[in-house]
Design an enzyme around this catalytic site. Sequence first.
Site, mmCIF file in Angstrom:
data_model
loop_
_atom_site.group_PDB
_atom_site.id
_atom_site.type_symbol
_atom_site.label_atom_id
_atom_site.label_comp_id
_atom_site.label_asym_id
_atom_site.label_seq_id
_atom_site.Cartn_x
_atom_site.Cartn_y
_atom_site.Cartn_z
ATOM 1 N N LYS A 59 -96.374 1.997 -45.349
ATOM 2 C CA LYS A 59 -95.922 1.264 -44.163
ATOM 3 C C LYS A 59 -96.340 -0.194 -44.315
ATOM 4 C CE LYS A 59 -96.997 -0.580 -40.489
ATOM 5 N NZ LYS A 59 -96.159 -1.732 -40.196
ATOM 6 N N CYS A 61 -107.037 -13.981 -46.956
ATOM 7 C CA CYS A 61 -108.300 -13.387 -46.525
ATOM 8 C C CYS A 61 -109.467 -14.110 -47.173
ATOM 9 C CB CYS A 61 -108.329 -11.907 -46.882
ATOM 10 S SG CYS A 61 -107.931 -11.590 -48.595
HETATM 11 P P1 NAP Z 1 -103.055 -6.534 -38.966
HETATM 12 O O1 NAP Z 1 -102.492 -6.995 -37.684
HETATM 13 O O2 NAP Z 1 -104.295 -5.736 -38.945
HETATM 14 O O3 NAP Z 1 -101.879 -5.708 -39.674
HETATM 15 C C1 NAP Z 1 -102.030 -5.164 -40.971
HETATM 16 C C2 NAP Z 1 -101.128 -3.957 -41.100
HETATM 17 O O4 NAP Z 1 -101.581 -2.957 -40.182
HETATM 18 C C3 NAP Z 1 -99.672 -4.202 -40.745
HETATM 19 O O5 NAP Z 1 -98.855 -3.377 -41.535
HETATM 20 C C4 NAP Z 1 -99.607 -3.762 -39.286
HETATM 21 O O6 NAP Z 1 -98.307 -3.383 -38.865
HETATM 22 C C5 NAP Z 1 -100.530 -2.568 -39.319
HETATM 23 N N1 NAP Z 1 -101.123 -2.219 -38.039
HETATM 24 C C6 NAP Z 1 -101.333 -3.000 -36.955
HETATM 25 N N2 NAP Z 1 -101.924 -2.281 -35.968
HETATM 26 C C7 NAP Z 1 -102.075 -1.023 -36.442
HETATM 27 C C8 NAP Z 1 -102.626 0.187 -35.907
HETATM 28 N N3 NAP Z 1 -103.140 0.260 -34.667
HETATM 29 N N4 NAP Z 1 -102.625 1.296 -36.689
HETATM 30 C C9 NAP Z 1 -102.143 1.254 -37.937
HETATM 31 N N5 NAP Z 1 -101.598 0.145 -38.493
HETATM 32 C C10 NAP Z 1 -101.578 -0.985 -37.763
HETATM 33 O O7 NAP Z 1 -103.312 -7.738 -39.950
HETATM 34 P P2 NAP Z 1 -102.294 -8.894 -40.388
HETATM 35 O O8 NAP Z 1 -102.203 -9.871 -39.271
HETATM 36 O O9 NAP Z 1 -101.038 -8.302 -40.911
HETATM 37 O O10 NAP Z 1 -103.018 -9.524 -41.641
HETATM 38 C C11 NAP Z 1 -103.968 -10.537 -41.530
HETATM 39 C C12 NAP Z 1 -105.352 -9.968 -41.703
HETATM 40 O O11 NAP Z 1 -105.428 -9.268 -42.936
HETATM 41 C C13 NAP Z 1 -106.427 -11.033 -41.762
HETATM 42 O O12 NAP Z 1 -107.532 -10.617 -41.018
HETATM 43 C C14 NAP Z 1 -106.770 -11.080 -43.240
HETATM 44 O O13 NAP Z 1 -108.062 -11.564 -43.525
HETATM 45 C C15 NAP Z 1 -106.597 -9.661 -43.631
HETATM 46 N N6 NAP Z 1 -106.395 -9.516 -45.079
HETATM 47 C C16 NAP Z 1 -107.412 -8.992 -45.822
HETATM 48 C C17 NAP Z 1 -107.279 -8.902 -47.199
HETATM 49 C C18 NAP Z 1 -108.383 -8.338 -48.046
HETATM 50 O O14 NAP Z 1 -108.115 -7.916 -49.159
HETATM 51 N N7 NAP Z 1 -109.618 -8.309 -47.568
HETATM 52 C C19 NAP Z 1 -106.102 -9.342 -47.811
HETATM 53 C C20 NAP Z 1 -105.099 -9.860 -47.016
HETATM 54 C C21 NAP Z 1 -105.247 -9.946 -45.644
HETATM 55 P P3 NAP Z 1 -97.350 -4.453 -38.117
HETATM 56 O O15 NAP Z 1 -97.065 -5.521 -39.089
HETATM 57 O O16 NAP Z 1 -96.168 -3.646 -37.754
HETATM 58 O O17 NAP Z 1 -98.125 -4.954 -36.937
#
Ligand code: NAP
Length: 517
Positions: A195, A304
């Site tokens: 997903k 990130c």
């Molecule tokens: P996010 O809002 O947590 O979303 C990440 C993924 O999770 C998306 O596919 C999202 O779907 C899904 N999701 C959201 N709520 C969910 C739930 N309750 N249950 C299951 N899945 C859910 O994060 P983002 O805004 O996409 O990404 C930015 C964040 O990712 C930042 O905090 C960044 O630091 C972090 N990140 C970390 C790394 C690492 O390797 N440490 C790498 C890249 C990014 P939808 O898109 O449909 O909402």
Amino acid sequence: MRVVNLTPKSAFRNPQSRGVEMEKIRNYINGRWLDAKSGKTFQSTNPANKNEVIGLISKSGRDDVDLAVKAAREAYEGWRLTPAPRRGEILFRAAEFLLKKKEGLGRLETREMGKVLPEGLGDVQEAIDMGYYMAGEGRRLSGETVPSELPHKDMKSVRVPVGVFGVITPWNFPIAIPAWKLFPALVCGNTVVFKPASDTSVCAARFVEAFIEAGLPQGVLNLVFGSGGEIGEYLVSHPEIDAISFTGSWETGKRLEAVCGSMHRPITAEMGGKNSIIIMDDANLDLALDGAVWGSFGTTGQRCTAASRLIVHKKIYRVFIERFMEAASRLRLGDGLRKETDVGPLINETQFKKVLEYIEIGMKEGAKLVLGGKPYSKGICSKGYFIEPTIFGEVKPEMRIAQEEIFGPVVSVIKTDSLEDAIRIANGTVYGLSSAIYTQDVNNTAIAERDLESGIVYINAPTIGAEIHLPFGGIKQSGYGRKEAGGRGGALDTFSHWKVIYRDFSGRLQKAQIDKG
Ligand code: NAP
């Protein structure tokens, strides 16, 4: 608006073709592209031009997820028993396909996610690298053979797949992060329900196409689109899933860890960061400036590992901040497909508003806004989510802008008077993903390497730039479970279990630790 109902393949061949205003993107389940059962859709748009719709995406519900999980479950036995070198060959062909399509995929990333084209191409290259690397693992996946303490007995450890993986990814590396997960998951013999982030759904479909073209058997990899809160969480708690690999925000990750914890389900979660670059008074200043600009404003700060805190020695603070402001003010904002663009847009309206709110917070907290701080809407940028590269000076380590992940082109500059103090500031957040130091003193590098509390440490390089063949991930609130990328100690350990086998061919009962042979 005209909807072009192309098969993914023909749409891919000419993503920029005139008249193709948007593509219809369906789920991929059990070897077929399928509309969501509800028939509902949502749009994915270009963050540099919100009027440009990139794709009309199937909006899945729970029944679509059920179908995908069932397909993955049914395909598991066949894929598990496919010899790993054969699995690796398929993955090699997928990497070859990505290489052939690199330019088109890179351009698509820029249109759908907003990063500048060289970065879009870099993201695809990372996926290619991971594909080749994991294809090779198909001929290794090695365990240990060690001698037994008893005669006529042998013993070894072997890697076995975990089962059906649920994979959830963010939008900021729409091809590389899925590649970090899918290639190792598949080479280890798992099947997958994937997903992706809703904002980069078209990239995910194009990426999955590489596996189809490579001949991956049906059901081994399944793709479902839709809201994280609805189908993502359902996938994570689905009774037929064996393990989860998640990358995204701390808020989502923490929630999913709780769900998995209550089900005794393994989860690897890679989450946010508040990464810092320490710049000592003996640093090569030109090098540090280049690193600070790239680390802070590359990918519009939406990595990130982006450097959102610069901890600068007081002896060079004034000259550093003047030169940093000057370098950042030269960055050109715009559509990432244009050659002259240095910095693209924020991904969406929510992120755009969140970054502006943090700029407000920074000013209220008493930090000194020395550059930027406003939306940017000149010329073609009026149609997108652009914010000026923003620098706060005189930031105190405890301020919210220096503690919380902003995920945009906003950087805090903090003064320090010693290496010890700088490391204390760097370690003084709940996150622990990446950190860096610029110094020419070898002793400083050794101390920083030893004492910085983060999963990754860079010496004389910015906080970004990981390579795929070492483990990647954070500590503290940045990571949970095992690591991404790398081989042993990284991705292979995430996507396989160890099984230990003892074989006694003595023909009699031998008791370990008791019989002396
Ligand atoms: P996010 O809002 O947590 O979303 C990440 C993924 O999770 C998306 O596919 C999202 O779907 C899904 N999701 C959201 N709520 C969910 C739930 N309750 N249950 C299951 N899945 C859910 O994060 P983002 O805004 O996409 O990404 C930015 C964040 O990712 C930042 O905090 C960044 O630091 C972090 N990140 C970390 C790394 C690492 O390797 N440490 C790498 C890249 C990014 P939808 O898109 O449909 O909402």
